[in-house]
Write an enzyme that holds these catalytic residues in place. Structure first.
Site, mmCIF file in Angstrom:
data_model
loop_
_atom_site.group_PDB
_atom_site.id
_atom_site.type_symbol
_atom_site.label_atom_id
_atom_site.label_comp_id
_atom_site.label_asym_id
_atom_site.label_seq_id
_atom_site.Cartn_x
_atom_site.Cartn_y
_atom_site.Cartn_z
ATOM 1 N N ARG A 1 0.828 -1.186 0.000
ATOM 2 C CA ARG A 1 0.000 0.000 0.000
ATOM 3 C C ARG A 1 0.875 1.254 0.000
ATOM 4 O O ARG A 1 1.907 1.305 0.641
ATOM 5 C CB ARG A 1 -0.914 0.007 1.222
ATOM 6 C CG ARG A 1 -2.082 0.962 1.038
ATOM 7 C CD ARG A 1 -3.001 0.928 2.202
ATOM 8 N NE ARG A 1 -2.527 1.794 3.268
ATOM 9 C CZ ARG A 1 -2.427 3.106 3.181
ATOM 10 N NH1 ARG A 1 -2.730 3.731 2.064
ATOM 11 N NH2 ARG A 1 -2.001 3.819 4.194
ATOM 12 N N ARG B 1 3.747 6.372 -3.392
ATOM 13 C CA ARG B 1 4.226 7.582 -2.724
ATOM 14 C C ARG B 1 5.739 7.782 -2.795
ATOM 15 O O ARG B 1 6.235 8.882 -2.666
ATOM 16 C CB ARG B 1 3.823 7.529 -1.248
ATOM 17 C CG ARG B 1 2.499 8.190 -1.014
ATOM 18 C CD ARG B 1 2.505 8.968 0.253
ATOM 19 N NE ARG B 1 2.479 8.083 1.411
ATOM 20 C CZ ARG B 1 2.273 8.530 2.633
ATOM 21 N NH1 ARG B 1 2.073 9.806 2.852
ATOM 22 N NH2 ARG B 1 2.265 7.702 3.644
ATOM 23 N N ARG C 1 0.843 13.426 -9.414
ATOM 24 C CA ARG C 1 -0.108 13.718 -8.360
ATOM 25 C C ARG C 1 -0.057 15.189 -7.946
ATOM 26 O O ARG C 1 -1.058 15.762 -7.551
ATOM 27 C CB ARG C 1 0.235 12.765 -7.215
ATOM 28 C CG ARG C 1 -0.255 13.058 -5.879
ATOM 29 C CD ARG C 1 -1.538 12.393 -5.504
ATOM 30 N NE ARG C 1 -1.749 12.756 -4.113
ATOM 31 C CZ ARG C 1 -2.191 13.947 -3.734
ATOM 32 N NH1 ARG C 1 -2.513 14.851 -4.619
ATOM 33 N NH2 ARG C 1 -2.319 14.229 -2.460
ATOM 34 N N ASP D 1 -9.355 6.032 -1.337
ATOM 35 C CA ASP D 1 -9.076 6.149 0.095
ATOM 36 C C ASP D 1 -10.279 5.617 0.867
ATOM 37 O O ASP D 1 -11.399 5.640 0.347
ATOM 38 C CB ASP D 1 -8.798 7.600 0.502
ATOM 39 C CG ASP D 1 -8.120 7.665 1.875
ATOM 40 O OD1 ASP D 1 -6.885 7.603 1.937
ATOM 41 O OD2 ASP D 1 -8.841 7.720 2.886
ATOM 42 N N TYR E 1 -12.850 7.862 12.817
ATOM 43 C CA TYR E 1 -12.634 9.166 12.168
ATOM 44 C C TYR E 1 -13.838 10.084 12.348
ATOM 45 O O TYR E 1 -13.692 11.277 12.613
ATOM 46 C CB TYR E 1 -12.340 8.988 10.672
ATOM 47 C CG TYR E 1 -10.922 8.536 10.384
ATOM 48 C CD1 TYR E 1 -9.835 9.319 10.767
ATOM 49 C CD2 TYR E 1 -10.663 7.343 9.741
ATOM 50 C CE1 TYR E 1 -8.537 8.916 10.515
ATOM 51 C CE2 TYR E 1 -9.357 6.925 9.484
ATOM 52 C CZ TYR E 1 -8.301 7.712 9.873
ATOM 53 O OH TYR E 1 -7.020 7.317 9.629
HETATM 54 O O1 CP3 Z 1 -1.952 2.258 -1.473
HETATM 55 C C1 CP3 Z 1 -2.363 3.097 -2.234
HETATM 56 O O2 CP3 Z 1 -1.719 4.092 -2.614
HETATM 57 C C2 CP3 Z 1 -3.751 2.866 -2.765
HETATM 58 C C3 CP3 Z 1 -4.778 3.654 -2.246
HETATM 59 C C4 CP3 Z 1 -5.013 3.876 -0.770
HETATM 60 C C5 CP3 Z 1 -4.933 5.175 -0.182
HETATM 61 N N1 CP3 Z 1 -5.445 5.106 1.074
HETATM 62 C C6 CP3 Z 1 -4.448 6.388 -0.864
HETATM 63 C C7 CP3 Z 1 -3.787 7.402 -0.028
HETATM 64 C C8 CP3 Z 1 -5.496 3.011 0.208
HETATM 65 C C9 CP3 Z 1 -5.694 1.516 0.140
HETATM 66 C C10 CP3 Z 1 -5.782 3.809 1.369
HETATM 67 C C11 CP3 Z 1 -6.420 3.260 2.569
HETATM 68 C C12 CP3 Z 1 -6.413 4.077 3.785
HETATM 69 N N2 CP3 Z 1 -6.564 5.423 3.907
HETATM 70 C C13 CP3 Z 1 -6.352 3.533 5.088
HETATM 71 C C14 CP3 Z 1 -6.269 2.075 5.416
HETATM 72 C C15 CP3 Z 1 -4.944 1.477 5.261
HETATM 73 C C16 CP3 Z 1 -3.901 1.927 6.236
HETATM 74 O O3 CP3 Z 1 -2.888 2.471 5.809
HETATM 75 O O4 CP3 Z 1 -4.078 1.750 7.434
HETATM 76 C C17 CP3 Z 1 -6.416 4.614 6.002
HETATM 77 C C18 CP3 Z 1 -6.342 4.520 7.493
HETATM 78 C C19 CP3 Z 1 -6.569 5.792 5.229
HETATM 79 C C20 CP3 Z 1 -6.724 7.194 5.715
HETATM 80 C C21 CP3 Z 1 -5.557 8.000 5.272
HETATM 81 N N3 CP3 Z 1 -5.436 8.534 4.003
HETATM 82 C C22 CP3 Z 1 -4.371 8.322 6.001
HETATM 83 C C23 CP3 Z 1 -4.104 7.943 7.430
HETATM 84 C C24 CP3 Z 1 -3.535 9.040 5.122
HETATM 85 C C25 CP3 Z 1 -2.135 9.537 5.396
HETATM 86 C C26 CP3 Z 1 -1.986 10.990 5.537
HETATM 87 C C27 CP3 Z 1 -0.521 11.366 5.296
HETATM 88 O O5 CP3 Z 1 -0.277 12.149 4.383
HETATM 89 O O6 CP3 Z 1 0.343 10.881 6.025
HETATM 90 C C28 CP3 Z 1 -4.218 9.170 3.895
HETATM 91 C C29 CP3 Z 1 -3.728 9.837 2.682
HETATM 92 C C30 CP3 Z 1 -3.452 8.936 1.546
HETATM 93 N N4 CP3 Z 1 -4.341 8.035 1.051
HETATM 94 C C31 CP3 Z 1 -2.263 8.900 0.747
HETATM 95 C C32 CP3 Z 1 -2.483 7.950 -0.258
HETATM 96 C C33 CP3 Z 1 -1.570 7.592 -1.392
HETATM 97 C C34 CP3 Z 1 -0.997 9.729 0.960
HETATM 98 C C35 CP3 Z 1 -1.078 11.145 0.637
HETATM 99 C C36 CP3 Z 1 -1.106 11.551 -0.814
HETATM 100 O O7 CP3 Z 1 -0.511 10.941 -1.707
HETATM 101 O O8 CP3 Z 1 -1.740 12.577 -1.025
#
Ligand code: CP3
Length: 327
Positions: free
Chosen positions: A2, A6, A15, A51, A126
């Site tokens: 996952r 990034r 992105r 997400d 959340y």
């Molecule tokens: O893996 C992938 O890139 C595929 C898509 C995916 C995202 N989020 C994209 C994302 C998946 C499968 C998720 C699931 C997700 N989102 C979870 C469950 C899995 C886990 O990691 O526990 C949770 C808890 C979230 C909520 C969420 N979204 C968080 C905690 C964050 C991190 C914030 C940060 O910047 O540290 C996100 C943002 C996010 N979702 C990113 C991505 C690629 C990173 C930021 C970005 O690229 O803009």
């Protein structure tokens, strides 16, 4: 892996630094972001670029994903009146953009696409906290203090997750993953009472579609036995529990997923290869192991190191045409 994207320069270029929810809303862009890590690493499956909060945003809950922090909710849930804001999801309307992304990706991929949704407990946390939390204090206070309201909230979230997953599979996803990322904050007793029934509703509700169901959590070592009762075919394990131990807790007839520590990927590459091999050997050569990282890829990870991880896994894969890799 996952968030493998990034760590990629091509991901950051495409992105940009706009809102991730805007990127998810553009099917062509989201499809390309899904495909990038598959092309770069040759992994055996893709995970949809979306997400867990997307269905909540889609029903109008006012969600923002703040970089470096995570999802933040406009008006956190506090009382019974808030339930009305959790209306049923109509995937073909509310998630039309995500389903279009699934269709585009499936048309281009020659490996399976994994669809996903957030588990009711993690989504509820959340909504109630208003954002990421260390203590889950408000969530636990509501859960214990107003159990009837709690059960109504997670029941509606289960319906939303189920509708999301069914629509993704109908659009072409070949497997699904239910992300209960923060379930590890619960005791086994509280997990059994307050989280498991709603997750079971989702996982069992997918049974008739015949796709593999993966159940993911972090810090869930003490919950693995219970999680394996929720109806999934595969139970995710983070790096805190060796897979051989996890298998005993999970019981026969299930596959395991995991469990390299994402932080290990920041070490020198020879160490990373050694640790990857340890995970594979600890899975015991038994069938039913999906190799991955115990949690998301850290953004500062060197893509070259991840490529070596994938190559190591493929080298050891039973039945792999390892000749060319072995030399
Ligand atoms: O893996 C992938 O890139 C595929 C898509 C995916 C995202 N989020 C994209 C994302 C998946 C499968 C998720 C699931 C997700 N989102 C979870 C469950 C899995 C886990 O990691 O526990 C949770 C808890 C979230 C909520 C969420 N979204 C968080 C905690 C964050 C991190 C914030 C940060 O910047 O540290 C996100 C943002 C996010 N979702 C990113 C991505 C690629 C990173 C930021 C970005 O690229 O803009």
């Amino acid at each position: 892996m996952r968030q493998a994207g990034r760590s990629l320069p091509e991901y950051r270029d495409l992105r940009g630094d706009g809102d991730i929810l805007d990127a998810i809303a553009e099917p062509e862009l989201a499809a390309e972001l899904t495909l990038q890590p598959v092309r770069r690493y040759g992994v055996d499956a893709a995970i949809l670029f979306s997400d867990i909060v997307v269905p909540l945003a889609a029903i109008g809950l006012g969600v923002e994903i703040v970089a470096g922090r995570g999802p933040v909710i406009d008006r956190p849930f506090r009382a019974h009146e808030d339930l009305a804001r959790l209306r049923p999801l109509e995937p073909e309307v509310d998630l039309a953009h995500v389903l279009e992304t699934v269709r585009i990706v499936v048309g281009e991929l020659d490996v399976p696409l994994i669809g996903f949704a957030g588990a009711p407990f993690t989504l509820a946390s959340y909504l109630i906290e208003g954002g990421p939390s260390r203590t889950f204090g408000r969530t636990k206070a509501l859960m214990h203090g107003e159990p009837e309201l709690w059960h109504q909230i997670v029941d509606r979230l289960a319906d939303i997750a189920l509708a999301t997953l069914r629509a993704q599979v109908n659009a072409g996803a070949s497997a699904i993953q239910l992300f209960d990322s923060w379930a590890g904050t619960l005791s086994a007793a509280d997990y059994a009472t307050f989280a498991l029934p709603a997750s079971r509703k989702v996982l069992e509700g997918m049974g008739d579609l015949g796709v593999p169901r993966i159940h993911f959590g972090v810090g869930t070592g003490e919950l693995l036995g219970l999680m394996s009762e929720a109806g999934a075919d595969v139970v995710g394990v983070d790096w805190r529990v060796p897979l051989s131990v996890a298998r005993r807790r999970i019981g026969a007839g299930k596959a395991v997923q995991g469990n390299l520590d994402p932080a290990v990927c920041l070490a020198p590459v020879d160490i990373v290869i050694k640790e990857t091999t340890k995970v594979l050997l600890d899975a015991g050569g038994e069938p039913g192991h999906i190799f991955n990282l115990g949690h998301g890829v850290l953004p500062e990870t060197d893509p070259g190191v991840l490529a070596q991880v994938v190559e190591t896994v493929h080298y050891w894969q039973p039945g792999a045409s390892s000749g060319e890799v072995a030399e």
